[in-house]
Motif scaffolding. Structure first.
Motif, mmCIF file in Angstrom:
data_model
loop_
_atom_site.group_PDB
_atom_site.id
_atom_site.type_symbol
_atom_site.label_atom_id
_atom_site.label_comp_id
_atom_site.label_asym_id
_atom_site.label_seq_id
_atom_site.Cartn_x
_atom_site.Cartn_y
_atom_site.Cartn_z
ATOM 1 N N ALA A 9 -6.301 -21.975 38.801
ATOM 2 C CA ALA A 9 -5.471 -20.975 39.460
ATOM 3 C C ALA A 9 -4.408 -21.617 40.331
ATOM 4 N N VAL A 10 -3.284 -20.923 40.457
ATOM 5 C CA VAL A 10 -2.214 -21.322 41.367
ATOM 6 C C VAL A 10 -1.983 -20.170 42.341
ATOM 7 N N VAL A 11 -1.935 -20.466 43.631
ATOM 8 C CA VAL A 11 -1.647 -19.468 44.658
ATOM 9 C C VAL A 11 -0.318 -19.836 45.317
ATOM 10 N N VAL A 12 0.657 -18.963 45.198
ATOM 11 C CA VAL A 12 1.982 -19.196 45.766
ATOM 12 C C VAL A 12 2.113 -18.363 47.033
ATOM 13 N N GLY A 13 2.216 -19.043 48.173
ATOM 14 C CA GLY A 13 2.265 -18.361 49.459
ATOM 15 C C GLY A 13 0.903 -18.378 50.116
ATOM 16 N N VAL A 14 0.775 -19.124 51.207
ATOM 17 C CA VAL A 14 -0.534 -19.239 51.863
ATOM 18 C C VAL A 14 -0.450 -18.803 53.328
ATOM 19 N N LEU A 65 6.901 -24.148 37.142
ATOM 20 C CA LEU A 65 5.824 -23.722 36.257
ATOM 21 C C LEU A 65 4.873 -24.876 35.988
ATOM 22 N N VAL A 66 3.601 -24.534 35.790
ATOM 23 C CA VAL A 66 2.584 -25.523 35.474
ATOM 24 C C VAL A 66 1.532 -24.824 34.613
ATOM 25 N N ASP A 67 0.809 -25.584 33.820
ATOM 26 C CA ASP A 67 -0.230 -24.993 32.990
ATOM 27 C C ASP A 67 -1.344 -24.449 33.888
ATOM 28 N N ALA A 68 -1.636 -23.167 33.767
ATOM 29 C CA ALA A 68 -2.671 -22.530 34.589
ATOM 30 C C ALA A 68 -3.206 -21.323 33.843
ATOM 31 N N ASP A 69 -4.330 -20.798 34.306
ATOM 32 C CA ASP A 69 -4.931 -19.612 33.695
ATOM 33 C C ASP A 69 -4.533 -18.330 34.409
ATOM 34 N N VAL A 70 -4.116 -18.438 35.666
ATOM 35 C CA VAL A 70 -3.655 -17.277 36.408
ATOM 36 C C VAL A 70 -2.888 -17.743 37.628
ATOM 37 N N VAL A 71 -1.912 -16.937 38.050
ATOM 38 C CA VAL A 71 -1.109 -17.222 39.240
ATOM 39 C C VAL A 71 -1.168 -16.027 40.175
ATOM 40 N N VAL A 72 -1.399 -16.275 41.444
ATOM 41 C CA VAL A 72 -1.388 -15.220 42.464
ATOM 42 C C VAL A 72 -0.160 -15.411 43.340
ATOM 43 N N ALA A 89 6.669 -14.885 31.292
ATOM 44 C CA ALA A 89 7.379 -15.347 30.098
ATOM 45 C C ALA A 89 6.723 -16.587 29.501
ATOM 46 N N ALA A 90 6.037 -17.354 30.361
ATOM 47 C CA ALA A 90 5.326 -18.550 29.896
ATOM 48 C C ALA A 90 3.925 -18.216 29.385
ATOM 49 N N GLY A 91 3.577 -16.936 29.388
ATOM 50 C CA GLY A 91 2.277 -16.517 28.861
ATOM 51 C C GLY A 91 1.131 -16.679 29.821
ATOM 52 N N ILE A 92 1.409 -16.638 31.134
ATOM 53 C CA ILE A 92 0.367 -16.821 32.145
ATOM 54 C C ILE A 92 0.198 -15.529 32.951
ATOM 55 N N PRO A 93 -1.015 -15.006 33.060
ATOM 56 C CA PRO A 93 -1.245 -13.777 33.833
ATOM 57 C C PRO A 93 -0.863 -13.962 35.299
ATOM 58 N N VAL A 94 -0.404 -12.874 35.908
ATOM 59 C CA VAL A 94 0.067 -12.925 37.293
ATOM 60 C C VAL A 94 -0.534 -11.777 38.096
ATOM 61 N N VAL A 95 -0.883 -12.082 39.340
ATOM 62 C CA VAL A 95 -1.331 -11.073 40.305
ATOM 63 C C VAL A 95 -0.368 -11.113 41.483
ATOM 64 N N SER A 96 0.199 -9.965 41.831
ATOM 65 C CA SER A 96 1.113 -9.879 42.969
ATOM 66 C C SER A 96 0.500 -9.026 44.063
ATOM 67 N N THR A 97 0.585 -9.516 45.307
ATOM 68 C CA THR A 97 0.017 -8.774 46.441
ATOM 69 C C THR A 97 1.049 -7.905 47.148
ATOM 70 N N THR A 98 2.268 -7.832 46.641
ATOM 71 C CA THR A 98 3.327 -7.115 47.350
ATOM 72 C C THR A 98 2.990 -5.648 47.571
ATOM 73 N N ASP A 99 3.452 -5.110 48.710
ATOM 74 C CA ASP A 99 3.331 -3.680 48.957
ATOM 75 C C ASP A 99 4.706 -3.078 49.249
ATOM 76 N N ASP A 100 5.747 -3.748 48.727
ATOM 77 C CA ASP A 100 7.127 -3.277 48.895
ATOM 78 C C ASP A 100 7.517 -2.431 47.688
ATOM 79 N N LEU A 101 8.000 -1.222 47.913
ATOM 80 C CA LEU A 101 8.307 -0.295 46.830
ATOM 81 C C LEU A 101 9.358 -0.854 45.871
ATOM 82 N N SER A 296 -10.003 -14.113 32.892
ATOM 83 C CA SER A 296 -11.157 -14.034 31.990
ATOM 84 C C SER A 296 -10.938 -13.052 30.848
ATOM 85 N N GLY A 297 -9.744 -12.479 30.766
ATOM 86 C CA GLY A 297 -9.455 -11.531 29.696
ATOM 87 C C GLY A 297 -10.109 -10.188 29.871
ATOM 88 N N GLU A 298 -10.399 -9.793 31.122
ATOM 89 C CA GLU A 298 -11.102 -8.540 31.375
ATOM 90 C C GLU A 298 -10.178 -7.388 31.750
#
Length: 338
Positions: A9-14, A65-72, A89-101, A296-298
Motif C-alpha cells: 500500500a501507498v499512503v499519500v498525505g500523513v 507512480l510505483v507498483d502497488a496494490d492500493v493507494v490511499v 489509469a495505471a490500473g491501481i485501486p484508489v481510496v480517497s478520504t476527501t469530504d470536499d463536494l 483484495s478484490g472485494e
C-alpha cells in the motif's frame, strides 16, 4: 498485483487522518509493505520513526507512480482528483478520504477510466462521508423501502478538516429532494440533533458537504437526502472567514448520526444509527478497511463511487469493530415508528 495476503500500500498525505491510515494498514496481517509520502519531509520522518519497520518512505514525490496494490489519498483538498486519475489509469485501486463536494464530483467523473481499467475508486472514505454511508446502507437493510436519509456530523479530524468544515458552513449545501438537486444556503436549517454520548445534543446546520452526492446513486427511489454539521452560532457568523477560529486539538471526540426513513410491512418506519469516536481515528480505520477491500478484490464493482455503492456494509462494520470503531442503533427495537 499482489495476493490478498501480501498487499503493498501507498499512503499519500500523513496528516491527522493519513497517519492513522498508515498505522491501521501496518497492523493488518495481509499487508506486507506500507509506503508513506507527503510534501512535508519532517512529517514523513516522524511517521516512519514511530511506525518502522512496518512503515517506510521511498523518498519519492507524492505524485510519482510505483507498483502497488492500493493507494490511499489523504492529502489536502484539491490534490486528490489529479493524483487519483494517474493511479487509476495505471490500473491501481484508489481510496480517497476527501469530504470536499467539488473534489468528490471530480473523482466521480473518473468512473469511466476506473471501469475501463477494472479497478475501484472509493470516494469519501472517511468519518462522514464514509462511515456514515456504511451506516446508511446497514440501516436500510432493516427497511423494505428507503424514502429519506438524513446525515449529521459533529467534530473534525484535525486543523485542516476543521477549516474545511467552517468554509462549508459559509457555502451552499446540496440536498436531494424529489428527484432533483437543490442548493440551500449554508448555515441555514438549524436542527437540534442528538448524537451518541458523550456528545449529546447539538445544533446542526446545512453545509456544503458531499454526502448526498455519494448516497443518492446507492438508493434507487430515495426522495430526500440531507446533511448537517454541528456548529456554534459564533462559527456561523464568521464561516466565510474560517481563519478567525482556532482549529480544535486533534483527539477531540466527534460523532455521526444517520437517520433512514422508509417503509416496513406497509407502515412508516425509521432506523437511526450512530457512532462516537475521534474523527481522525475513525476516518483512518475506514480508509484502511476500504483499501484492504479494494486491494483484495472485494469491491462490489469497479469504477468510482462512495462506500455505500462499492463495499459490503456488514463486512466493513465487522472489521471496524475489530479495530475499535463501534456503531450502534439508537432505538433498541431496531425499527421504530416514523
Amino acid at each position: 498485483m499482489g495476493s490478498s495476503s501480501s498487499i503493498r500500500a501507498v499512503v499519500v498525505g500523513v496528516g491527522a487522518t493519513g497517519a492513522r491510515v498508515a498505522r491501521q494498514l501496518a497492523s493488518s496481517p495481509t499487508v506486507v509493505d506500507v509506503v508513506v509520502r507527503d510534501p512535508e519531509v519532517a512529517r514523513v520522518a516522524a511517521v516512519v520513526e514511530s511506525m518502522a519497520p512496518q512503515v517506510r518512505s521511498d523518498g519519492a514525490d507524492p505524485t510519482d507512480l510505483v507498483d502497488a496494490d492500493v493507494v490511499v489519498l489523504a492529502g489536502p483538498v484539491g490534490t486528490h482528483a489529479s493524483q487519483a486519475a494517474a493511479w487509476v489509469a495505471a490500473g491501481i485501486p484508489v481510496v480517497s478520504t476527501t469530504d470536499d463536494l467539488g473534489e468528490v464530483d471530480e473523482l466521480l467523473a473518473l468512473d469511466p477510466v476506473a471501469r475501463s481499467n477494472g479497478v475501484g475508486l472509493a470516494v469519501g472514505a472517511g468519518f462522514a462521508p464514509g462511515l456514515s454511508d456504511v451506516l446508511a446502507v446497514h440501516a436500510a437493510s432493516r427497511l423494505d423501502q428507503v424514502e429519506e436519509i438524513h446525515v449529521a456530523r459533529s467534530g473534525a479530524g484535525g486543523p485542516a478538516c476543521a477549516r474545511h468544515l467552517l468554509a462549508a458552513l459559509g457555502a451552499h449545501a446540496l440536498d436531494w429532494r424529489d428527484g432533483q438537486w437543490v442548493r440551500r444556503p449554508g448555515g441555514s436549517g438549524r436542527e437540534l440533533v442528538w448524537f451518541p454520548d458523550p456528545i449529546g445534543a447539538s445544533d446542526c446546520y446545512r453545509a456544503e458537504m458531499p454526502d448526498a452526492r455519494l448516497l443518492v446513486p446507492a438508493f434507487s427511489g430515495v426522495r430526500r437526502v440531507t446533511t448537517r454539521v454541528a456548529a456554534r452560532r459564533s462559527q456561523l457568523v464568521t464561516a466565510r472567514l474560517p481563519g478567525l477560529h482556532r482549529p480544535p486539538e486533534d483527539g477531540a471526540p466527534g460523532a455521526i448520526r444517520v437517520e433512514v426513513r422508509g417503509v416496513v410491512g406497509g407502515s412508516s418506519a425509521t432506523v437511526v444509527m450512530g457512532a462516537m469516536d475521534r474523527p481522525a481515528v475513525a476516518a483512518g480505520a475506514v480508509a484502511a478497511v476500504s483499501a484492504l477491500a479494494l486491494a483484495s478484490g472485494e469491491s462490489r464493482r469497479s469504477g468510482a463511487g462512495g462506500l455505500a455503492e462499492l463495499l459490503d456494509p456488514l463486512a466493513v462494520l465487522t472489521d471496524l469493530a475489530r479495530r475499535g470503531v463501534r456503531c450502534a442503533v439508537f432505538d433498541p427495537s431496531g425499527v421504530g415508528p416514523g
